[in-house]
Design a protein around this motif. Structure first.
Motif, PDB file in Angstrom:
ATOM      1  N   GLU A 163       0.829  -1.199   0.000  1.00 25.48           N
ATOM      2  CA  GLU A 163       0.000   0.000   0.000  1.00 25.48           C
ATOM      3  C   GLU A 163       0.866   1.254   0.000  1.00 25.48           C
ATOM      4  OE1 GLU A 163      -3.249   0.121  -0.191  1.00 25.48           O
ATOM      5  OE2 GLU A 163      -3.975   1.897   0.834  1.00 25.48           O
ATOM      6  N   ARG A 164       1.922   1.221   0.817  1.00 24.69           N
ATOM      7  CA  ARG A 164       2.812   2.394   0.883  1.00 24.69           C
ATOM      8  C   ARG A 164       3.528   2.613  -0.437  1.00 24.69           C
ATOM      9  NH1 ARG A 164       4.469   0.526   6.328  1.00 24.69           N
ATOM     10  NH2 ARG A 164       3.041   1.600   7.746  1.00 24.69           N
ATOM     11  N   GLU A 165       3.882   1.521  -1.080  1.00 24.60           N
ATOM     12  CA  GLU A 165       4.515   1.632  -2.385  1.00 24.60           C
ATOM     13  C   GLU A 165       3.556   2.291  -3.369  1.00 24.60           C
ATOM     14  OE1 GLU A 165       7.695   0.726  -3.080  1.00 24.60           O
ATOM     15  OE2 GLU A 165       7.299   1.638  -5.035  1.00 24.60           O
ATOM     16  N   TYR A 166       2.284   1.944  -3.232  1.00 21.77           N
ATOM     17  CA  TYR A 166       1.277   2.555  -4.095  1.00 21.77           C
ATOM     18  C   TYR A 166       1.143   4.037  -3.815  1.00 21.77           C
ATOM     19  CZ  TYR A 166      -3.121   3.328  -6.503  1.00 21.77           C
ATOM     20  OH  TYR A 166      -4.084   3.805  -7.330  1.00 21.77           O
ATOM     21  N   PHE A 167       1.221   4.433  -2.517  1.00 25.59           N
ATOM     22  CA  PHE A 167       1.169   5.857  -2.174  1.00 25.59           C
ATOM     23  C   PHE A 167       2.260   6.617  -2.906  1.00 25.59           C
ATOM     24  CE2 PHE A 167      -2.038   4.923   0.482  1.00 25.59           C
ATOM     25  CZ  PHE A 167      -1.827   4.760   1.844  1.00 25.59           C
ATOM     26  N   SER A 168       3.499   6.095  -2.788  1.00 23.84           N
ATOM     27  CA  SER A 168       4.615   6.848  -3.381  1.00 23.84           C
ATOM     28  C   SER A 168       4.505   6.846  -4.895  1.00 23.84           C
ATOM     29  CB  SER A 168       5.956   6.282  -2.915  1.00 23.84           C
ATOM     30  OG  SER A 168       6.092   4.955  -3.345  1.00 23.84           O
ATOM     31  N   MET A 169       3.988   5.772  -5.462  1.00 22.38           N
ATOM     32  CA  MET A 169       3.825   5.733  -6.912  1.00 22.38           C
ATOM     33  C   MET A 169       2.813   6.776  -7.351  1.00 22.38           C
ATOM     34  SD  MET A 169       2.730   2.514  -9.230  1.00 22.38           S
ATOM     35  CE  MET A 169       1.142   2.879  -9.903  1.00 22.38           C
ATOM     36  N   MET A 170       1.729   6.892  -6.569  1.00 22.92           N
ATOM     37  CA  MET A 170       0.697   7.849  -6.900  1.00 22.92           C
ATOM     38  C   MET A 170       1.244   9.271  -6.820  1.00 22.92           C
ATOM     39  SD  MET A 170      -3.153   7.339  -5.649  1.00 22.92           S
ATOM     40  CE  MET A 170      -3.009   8.153  -4.094  1.00 22.92           C
ATOM     41  N   GLN A 171       2.049   9.524  -5.796  1.00 24.28           N
ATOM     42  CA  GLN A 171       2.600  10.854  -5.644  1.00 24.28           C
ATOM     43  C   GLN A 171       3.526  11.210  -6.794  1.00 24.28           C
ATOM     44  OE1 GLN A 171       4.034  10.560  -1.686  1.00 24.28           O
ATOM     45  NE2 GLN A 171       2.462  11.913  -0.881  1.00 24.28           N
ATOM     46  N   ASP A 172       4.248  10.208  -7.310  1.00 27.70           N
ATOM     47  CA  ASP A 172       5.148  10.485  -8.422  1.00 27.70           C
ATOM     48  C   ASP A 172       4.384  10.707  -9.707  1.00 27.70           C
ATOM     49  OD1 ASP A 172       7.630   8.150  -7.244  1.00 27.70           O
ATOM     50  OD2 ASP A 172       7.420  10.312  -6.936  1.00 27.70           O
ATOM     51  N   GLU A 173       3.412   9.841  -9.964  1.00 24.46           N
ATOM     52  CA  GLU A 173       2.813   9.839 -11.287  1.00 24.46           C
ATOM     53  C   GLU A 173       1.554  10.687 -11.381  1.00 24.46           C
ATOM     54  OE1 GLU A 173       2.274   6.057 -13.007  1.00 24.46           O
ATOM     55  OE2 GLU A 173       4.399   5.626 -12.952  1.00 24.46           O
ATOM     56  N   ASN A 174       0.802  10.774 -10.323  1.00 19.51           N
ATOM     57  CA  ASN A 174      -0.485  11.435 -10.393  1.00 19.51           C
ATOM     58  C   ASN A 174      -0.642  12.393  -9.227  1.00 19.51           C
ATOM     59  OD1 ASN A 174      -2.935  11.930 -11.465  1.00 19.51           O
ATOM     60  ND2 ASN A 174      -3.640   9.806 -11.438  1.00 19.51           N
ATOM     61  N   GLU A 176      -2.029  15.233  -8.719  1.00 21.02           N
ATOM     62  CA  GLU A 176      -3.321  15.887  -8.445  1.00 21.02           C
ATOM     63  C   GLU A 176      -4.216  14.950  -7.668  1.00 21.02           C
ATOM     64  OE1 GLU A 176      -1.444  16.849 -12.182  1.00 21.02           O
ATOM     65  OE2 GLU A 176      -2.883  15.208 -11.962  1.00 21.02           O
ATOM     66  N   LEU A 177      -4.203  13.676  -8.081  1.00 20.63           N
ATOM     67  CA  LEU A 177      -5.023  12.685  -7.381  1.00 20.63           C
ATOM     68  C   LEU A 177      -4.512  12.486  -5.964  1.00 20.63           C
ATOM     69  CD1 LEU A 177      -7.387  10.796  -7.912  1.00 20.63           C
ATOM     70  CD2 LEU A 177      -5.768   9.017  -8.480  1.00 20.63           C
ATOM     71  N   ALA A 178      -3.178  12.540  -5.836  1.00 19.85           N
ATOM     72  CA  ALA A 178      -2.587  12.334  -4.517  1.00 19.85           C
ATOM     73  C   ALA A 178      -2.999  13.443  -3.552  1.00 19.85           C
ATOM     74  CB  ALA A 178      -1.077  12.253  -4.634  1.00 19.85           C
ATOM     75  N   LYS A 179      -3.163  14.643  -4.084  1.00 20.90           N
ATOM     76  CA  LYS A 179      -3.532  15.751  -3.183  1.00 20.90           C
ATOM     77  C   LYS A 179      -4.944  15.577  -2.642  1.00 20.90           C
ATOM     78  CE  LYS A 179      -0.583  19.227  -5.239  1.00 20.90           C
ATOM     79  NZ  LYS A 179      -0.524  20.002  -6.451  1.00 20.90           N
TER      80      LYS A 179
END
Lengths: 256, 347
Positions: free
Chosen positions: A105-116, A118-121
């Motif tokens: 799950e944490r890996e997914y968080f960091s991936m989201m922050q890198d790639e997307n 706006e969604l991460a915010k």
């Protein structure tokens, strides 16, 4: 440079060449960033030697492993799979499974922050992190994962195309396989007996499982010898392999 | 892909290669020979023509996302099941052609097919499996080899070594078997490092073959009729292999006869001979069937002939080229990379 490009575009009456140049530049940056990503995760070498009851020769199936790890967060997982809360050594088995899921799950968080970003915010990250910690420590906590469900094939395709995510998934599935089929029945199987971590700042940490000292001496020597040889070979090969990839990719992408 | 590799001064054993998963089939005899090779410092010989397929497998992996999760993933789109053995030379060449052809098709697919590209990533780990056939186990009627050792080497620095439990408890010379397994993995991994110049050579050879093949067909026809692209690829591979055949023949000529056939000149002479084929083809086409080149005047065609001959002569006359090509290639590679990015953005 950007002003020049705009001037040229205006002169030609065609903004397309500017877009194309930007696009090409962006693509190149993405490519170099991806390779940097691949290489930046290399801050430590970890060698694990384990004894397992059964080794599978099948190729790593990302989709299947994802499904197996994802279902850990579901409420009935431990009942359905007959996993006891504690294994023969008294370790909290449920907690270890849950922390594997949390890693993904944490890996997914960091991936989201890198790639997307706006969604991460839109997602409240600190809250999610806290919920994750609660999930690991409390037994009846229901956690709503950010990870897409295994049935959402489009989203799954997107995350499985991320190299780092797949790499982490593969490592987690290895660790999970070590937890499965072990446990209460036979304490000797599916345990990592020795682990050596060599860090880039020169620290070398070696950990041995306490069961190692309870097996007969011959078997113990086998493991120790195999582990030491593995560390030596592994360190040499890892370093050379890395140099190979770095030189090849650096040559292809140009130094930045 | 099944390979039969030879332990230095020993017997042949089978290696199965599936993407980045290497499986070694060992028995007691082989293990003892490997131990001897370790002590004497021998290295494992892997045929150099395998370098391109192995690099390709090492770089890319394909993750399929299915509606129905099968137990056996359909990797036969991607996997090439050819056995390459040292014995039969002609057969080896044909299999090599098939492998390179499949790889080129996959590369094209990667460029043109978006969904295929999305599901392909860099390979994250190397896997080495060892199967051991125990001659001494008489109670085992089905003498199937057992998977006893597995090493997963991740590129980000994690290594997992797994030993099968019953094997660990029962077998006496397990340490030598584990050593043999480590030695084999080490040999395979160092194969990539040691053959970097070979990789560069093979890739330049392919590019040169592509240039020659492009000169056979009138290039103005190409954008209109993309169906010519497979013919182009076939021509390219054909030229590449004619060249390697000629090189092998030339290599077998004893040095005393033609002294200028040294190692550096060998490649160039081979390319000169190979270039004669498209040259003669072009000349023949010009003379006998001018209708193919509609809309082109004959001086353009003769230009192409001149270019072909000039290229070939340059390669022979300029013997330093082979030595110089590596630093030039290293400098050109970033430009090629950027150019490719630029081209890809057009698609």
């Amino acid at each position: 440079m950007k002003n020049e490009q705009i001037m040229i575009a205006n002169r030609n009456g065609n903004g397309k060449s500017e877009d194309v140049k930007k696009e090409a530049g962006k693509l190149l940056e993405q490519f170099v960033a991806k390779t940097q990503e691949i290489l930046e995760d290399i801050t430590a070498l970890e060698v694990n030697t384990m004894v397992v009851s059964n080794i599978t020769g099948a190729k790593f199936n990302a989709q299947k492993s994802y499904q197996e790890v994802y279902t850990i967060c579901e409420a009935k997982y431990f009942e359905e799979n007959n996993i006891q809360p504690r294994d023969s050594q008294g370790n909290n088995l449920h907690k270890r499974y849950k922390s594997l899921f949390a890693q993904l799950e944490r890996e997914y968080f960091s991936m989201m922050q890198d790639e997307n970003p706006e969604l991460a915010k839109k997602v409240n990250m600190p809250l999610k992190q806290e919920q994750l910690i609660d999930f690991i420590s409390k037994s009846d906590y229901v956690y709503q994962p950010l990870l897409p469900k295994p049935e959402e094939y489009q989203a799954l395709k997107t995350i499985l195309s991320n190299y780092k995510f797949v790499s982490t998934l593969r490592k987690i599935s290895e660790l999970k396989a070590a937890l499965d089929a072990g446990g209460v029945s036979n304490p000797k199987t599916d345990t990592i007996y020795a682990q050596t971590v060599i860090q880039i700042d020169g620290d070398i940490i070696t950990r041995y499982h306490k069961n190692l000292f309870e097996v007969p001496e011959d078997a113990r020597n086998v493991i120790l010898k195999a582990h030491n040889e593995g560390v030596i070979t592994g360190e040499q090969q890892w370093r050379e392999l890395l140099n190979f990839f770095i030189n090849f990719v650096r040559g292809l992408a140009g130094s930045k | 892909m099944f390979l039969k590799l030879q332990v230095p001064q020993g017997d042949y054993f089978t290696v199965q290669i599936k993407e980045s998963q290497y499986s070694f089939y060992l028995n007691e005899n082989i293990v003892q020979q490997i131990q001897l090779a370790q002590q004497t410092g021998g290295t494992l010989y892997i045929p150099p023509q395998l370098i391109i397929p192995l690099i390709y497998y090492a770089c890319f992996t394909y993750h399929e996302v299915n509606e129905h999760l099968d137990d056996a993933p359909a990797d036969n789109k991607y996997n090439i099941n050819q056995s390459v053995s040292k014995s039969n030379y002609g057969r080896q060449k044909i299999q090599g052609i098939i492998i390179i052809f499949s790889i080129l098709l996959n590369c094209l697919k990667l460029v043109f097919n978006k969904s295929f590209r999305e599901q392909t990533t860099f390979q994250s780990a190397f896997t080495f499996n060892s199967y051991y056939l125990d001659n001494l186990s008489s109670d085992n009627i089905n003498e199937a080899e057992q998977l006893i050792l597995q090493s997963n080497i991740f590129l980000n620095g994690d290594i997992f070594h797994k030993i099968q439990q019953t094997f660990w408890e029962s077998n006496s010379n397990i340490s030598t078997i584990i050593s043999a397994h480590y030695w084999l993995s080490e040999q395979i991994l160092s194969y990539f490092q040691n053959n970097l110049s070979l990789i560069v050579g093979e890739i330049t050879a392919l590019i040169y073959a592509a240039i020659l093949a492009l000169n056979i067909l009138p290039i103005s026809l190409l954008p209109q009729n993309l169906a010519l692209l497979p013919i182009l690829i076939v021509a390219m591979i054909f030229l590449y292999y004619i060249n390697s055949l000629i090189e092998d023949i030339l290599r077998n000529i004893p040095e005393k006869r033609w002294s200028f056939l040294q190692a550096e000149n060998l490649n160039n002479v081979a390319w000169l001979i190979t270039s004669l084929i498209p040259t003669t083809l072009t000349i023949v086409m010009i003379n006998h069937q001018p209708s193919i080149h509609q809309g082109l005047n004959s001086s353009e065609e003769w230009h192409r002939v001149y270019i072909l001959l000039l290229l070939s002569c340059l390669r022979v006359v300029w013997p330093q080229m082979q030595k110089m090509i590596q630093p030039i290639f290293n400098r050109l590679l970033p430009l090629v990379g950027k150019g490719l990015m630029y081209l890809v953005s057009f698609l």
